[in-house]
Write a protein that holds these residues in place. Structure first.
Motif, PDB file in Angstrom:
ATOM      1  N   PRO A 351       0.845  -1.206   0.000  1.00 47.72           N
ATOM      2  CA  PRO A 351       0.000   0.000   0.000  1.00 47.72           C
ATOM      3  C   PRO A 351       0.871   1.242   0.000  1.00 47.72           C
ATOM      4  CG  PRO A 351       0.012  -1.006   2.175  1.00 47.72           C
ATOM      5  CD  PRO A 351       0.721  -1.961   1.260  1.00 47.72           C
ATOM      6  N   THR A 352       0.430   2.267  -0.712  1.00 47.64           N
ATOM      7  CA  THR A 352       1.228   3.474  -0.851  1.00 47.64           C
ATOM      8  C   THR A 352       0.410   4.723  -0.535  1.00 47.64           C
ATOM      9  OG1 THR A 352       0.675   3.708  -3.197  1.00 47.64           O
ATOM     10  CG2 THR A 352       2.651   2.416  -2.660  1.00 47.64           C
ATOM     11  N   THR A 353       1.143   5.802  -0.281  1.00 46.23           N
ATOM     12  CA  THR A 353       0.536   7.112  -0.093  1.00 46.23           C
ATOM     13  C   THR A 353       0.464   7.821  -1.441  1.00 46.23           C
ATOM     14  OG1 THR A 353       2.619   8.288   0.249  1.00 46.23           O
ATOM     15  CG2 THR A 353       1.627   7.202   2.172  1.00 46.23           C
ATOM     16  N   GLU A 354      -0.051   9.054  -1.429  1.00 40.28           N
ATOM     17  CA  GLU A 354      -0.109   9.842  -2.651  1.00 40.28           C
ATOM     18  C   GLU A 354       1.278  10.144  -3.213  1.00 40.28           C
ATOM     19  OE1 GLU A 354      -3.071  11.937  -4.360  1.00 40.28           O
ATOM     20  OE2 GLU A 354      -3.412   9.815  -3.970  1.00 40.28           O
ATOM     21  N   ALA A 388       0.574  11.356   3.058  1.00 43.24           N
ATOM     22  CA  ALA A 388      -0.294  12.124   2.162  1.00 43.24           C
ATOM     23  C   ALA A 388      -1.320  11.195   1.518  1.00 43.24           C
ATOM     24  CB  ALA A 388       0.540  12.791   1.071  1.00 43.24           C
ATOM     25  N   PHE A 389      -2.574  11.565   1.658  1.00 41.94           N
ATOM     26  CA  PHE A 389      -3.654  10.818   1.008  1.00 41.94           C
ATOM     27  C   PHE A 389      -4.624  11.807   0.372  1.00 41.94           C
ATOM     28  CE2 PHE A 389      -2.277   7.920   4.437  1.00 41.94           C
ATOM     29  CZ  PHE A 389      -1.952   6.818   3.675  1.00 41.94           C
ATOM     30  N   ALA A 390      -5.362  11.323  -0.614  1.00 44.12           N
ATOM     31  CA  ALA A 390      -6.355  12.179  -1.278  1.00 44.12           C
ATOM     32  C   ALA A 390      -7.578  12.276  -0.379  1.00 44.12           C
ATOM     33  CB  ALA A 390      -6.722  11.592  -2.630  1.00 44.12           C
ATOM     34  N   TRP A 430       3.941  15.789  10.377  1.00 43.12           N
ATOM     35  CA  TRP A 430       3.995  16.626   9.182  1.00 43.12           C
ATOM     36  C   TRP A 430       2.720  16.344   8.396  1.00 43.12           C
ATOM     37  CZ3 TRP A 430       6.987  20.524   7.633  1.00 43.12           C
ATOM     38  CH2 TRP A 430       6.737  21.023   6.344  1.00 43.12           C
ATOM     39  N   SER A 431       1.972  17.415   8.197  1.00 44.12           N
ATOM     40  CA  SER A 431       2.227  18.786   8.570  1.00 44.12           C
ATOM     41  C   SER A 431       0.995  19.312   9.310  1.00 44.12           C
ATOM     42  CB  SER A 431       2.490  19.618   7.326  1.00 44.12           C
ATOM     43  OG  SER A 431       1.401  19.446   6.411  1.00 44.12           O
ATOM     44  N   PHE A 432       1.129  20.515   9.879  1.00 47.23           N
ATOM     45  CA  PHE A 432      -0.026  21.031  10.597  1.00 47.23           C
ATOM     46  C   PHE A 432      -1.163  21.309   9.623  1.00 47.23           C
ATOM     47  CE2 PHE A 432      -2.526  24.449  12.625  1.00 47.23           C
ATOM     48  CZ  PHE A 432      -3.070  23.664  13.629  1.00 47.23           C
ATOM     49  N   THR A 433      -0.888  22.094   8.589  1.00 46.40           N
ATOM     50  CA  THR A 433      -1.888  22.310   7.550  1.00 46.40           C
ATOM     51  C   THR A 433      -1.395  21.683   6.244  1.00 46.40           C
ATOM     52  OG1 THR A 433      -0.912  24.410   6.835  1.00 46.40           O
ATOM     53  CG2 THR A 433      -2.631  24.517   8.533  1.00 46.40           C
ATOM     54  N   PHE A 446      -0.753  16.459   3.345  1.00 42.67           N
ATOM     55  CA  PHE A 446      -0.252  15.814   4.560  1.00 42.67           C
ATOM     56  C   PHE A 446      -0.936  16.338   5.821  1.00 42.67           C
ATOM     57  CE2 PHE A 446       3.311  14.887   1.761  1.00 42.67           C
ATOM     58  CZ  PHE A 446       3.871  13.724   2.265  1.00 42.67           C
ATOM     59  N   GLY A 447      -1.683  17.416   5.732  1.00 42.75           N
ATOM     60  CA  GLY A 447      -2.059  18.178   6.913  1.00 42.75           C
ATOM     61  C   GLY A 447      -3.048  17.517   7.851  1.00 42.75           C
TER      62      GLY A 447
END
Length: 488
Positions: A351-354, A388-390, A430-433, A446-447
């Motif tokens: 499985p992978t992230t964006e 990071a995900f959509a 990572w990250s706040f926003t 990533f927020g």
């Protein structure tokens, strides 16, 4: 959300077991980490501030790089980004509302010194003065990164990181910040991920300044290692004895594609030497990891001068460990220098992230263990960790179950390390926003907080709401249904 709203988070059946490694403690709470553990979140100047030409700021290498055709996905740039320069108080209010105890940010070098050296832009320095005060007013301990990749363009025109003088330039800049902010900032980081800004910027050409040159990479690597130590010495000389001085390292847990296979194992050791050891071992007086990479050692000698081995050493108070994934490596003898190649996660069916990175939360534990094993290793912090995900708003919520599951597992892996006696004393997602993600532009998110880049509206994602509940004392049952009362 109103105070009496109930937030239900349920493990989606679609998430594979990689999100919930068996080595993660099945149940934990904030109390298990002790009262002095630092709970924060992170951002970086170029990725969030915007205001790229305001109040005397000079251009950076990223301002120039984003103007190049096809350099950034979809031709995007960070001239506005999340407009943190004017909206920082709103974001800090959100951080305070989630119960964060610490807030990590970086200073834009060209905002403070438009030419990189010389005249100080007082209006730029005043912004960071206000930012530090705003953090303290909200009981958020400020963690300041001196250099997070936005080198002044004026210095790049003088050779940038390939110019040995950059170590002195950075030391002088660090002292400017220390003299103005050192009475209130107690935690300092000299560099953010030298392996990335040196490798991606000078060898691969996919980050600013966009060079593809082995000599440029080697020169920049040595000078960044030198600047890392010189910056530490400059801060220590300028700051009172209570200040904590550190630096950060990107890292990936490296495993062979064929465990037990000699060439594959040797390839993994070479990749580990480059990705995880190149910048840390010189600070300890161990020199560069040339036993695994003798050619690298021979090439680096071109840029070293008598006495450099001592100058590369610095006794940091802490290291920031920044981990997102692992790398699986196979032997590739036809490739120069390292004779190894990475096996893409998608090719392995993982499985992978964006970003295309493998979801492998146990990498956090493995890298803490690896860095803690050095004799003389200082205190450790996870200063970046995330996925990071959509994800998109659904009404007033942003469901992001995959990211939430990643954080549950990653924080559990930090607890696993602490229970084994590893001195890791903080965690910064990572990250706040959401923000500008360098060459990838705005697509990867990533927020903990969703940002609509058109309207600048902020919405705390489900992962951010969970983080707030966890910091408020809610117990985590990793991978199972949780129902927790909202307290924001």
């Amino acid at each position: 959300m109103p105070d009496d709203t109930i937030l239900t988070i349920q493990r989606p059946l679609a998430l594979p077991p990689a999100f919930f490694p068996a080595t993660t403690p099945s149940s934990y709470s904030r109390a298990d980490f002790g009262p002095d553990f630092h709970w924060g979140a992170a951002c970086a100047a170029y990725q969030v501030e915007g205001a790229w030409q305001q109040q005397g700021k000079g251009p950076s290498i990223w301002d120039e790089f984003t103007r190049r055709p096809r350099a950034i996905a979809r031709g995007e740039h960070a001239r506005v980004s999340t407009d943190f320069f004017t909206r920082y108080e709103q974001d800090l209010d959100l951080a305070q509302g989630l119960g964060l105890t610490d807030f990590r940010f970086s200073v834009s070098w060209p905002r403070v010194l438009p030419e990189g050296v010389g005249a100080i832009n007082r209006r730029g320095l005043d912004f960071y003065d206000r930012l530090v005060d705003a953090c303290l007013e909200r009981d958020l301990r400020p963690w300041l990164t001196v250099y997070h990749w936005d080198l002044p363009l004026a210095l790049q025109q003088r050779g940038g990181w390939t110019n040995r003088a950059v170590a002195d330039w950075l030391a002088d800049y660090a002292q400017v910040l220390a003299r103005r902010l050192g009475d209130r900032v107690q935690h300092w980081m000299v560099l953010n991920e030298p392996m990335v800004f040196v490798g991606a910027g000078h060898l691969l050409g996919i980050h600013a300044p966009g060079r593809r040159s082995l000599p440029a990479f080697l020169a920049a690597a040595h000078h960044a290692t030198l600047a890392q130590a010189e910056g530490g010495r400059a801060l220590r000389a300028a700051l009172p004895g209570t200040a904590r001085i550190g630096t950060t390292f990107s890292c990936s847990y490296v495993t062979p594609a064929r465990p037990g296979h000699g060439p594959s194992e040797a390839a993994a050791r070479r990749v580990d030497a480059v990705l995880n050891r190149l910048f840390v071992e010189p600070t300890l007086g161990l020199g560069y990891p040339t036993a695994e990479l003798p050619t690298l050692g021979w090439l680096l000698r071109r840029y070293q001068k008598p006495g450099d081995a001592e100058r590369l050493k610095f006794d940091f108070d802490f290291w920031g460990i920044q981990n997102y994934t692992r790398e699986v490596v196979r032997a590739a003898p036809w490739l120069p220098l390292i004779g190894a190649a990475l096996v893409p996660a998608a090719k392995r069916g993982a499985p992978t992230t964006e970003m295309g990175w493998e979801v492998f939360p146990e990498s956090v534990y493995q890298m803490l263990k690896q860095y803690a094993a050095y004799p003389g290793a200082p205190e450790l912090y996870i200063t970046e960790s995330g996925a990071a995900f959509a994800d998109q708003p659904v009404g007033s919520r942003v469901p992001d179950a995959a990211r939430l599951a990643y954080f549950q597992a990653a924080i559990g892996q930090v607890l696993r390390a602490r229970r084994e006696g590893i001195r890791v004393n903080g965690y910064f997602p990572w990250s706040f926003t959401d923000n500008f993600e360098w060459a990838e532009g705005y697509r990867p998110r990533f927020g903990l907080v969703h940002v609509d880049y058109e309207t600048q509206e902020r919405i705390v994602k489900d992962s951010g709401r969970w983080y707030g509940e966890f910091l408020a004392g809610a117990r985590v049952e990793v991978g199972s249904q949780q129902t927790v009362a909202r307290t924001l």
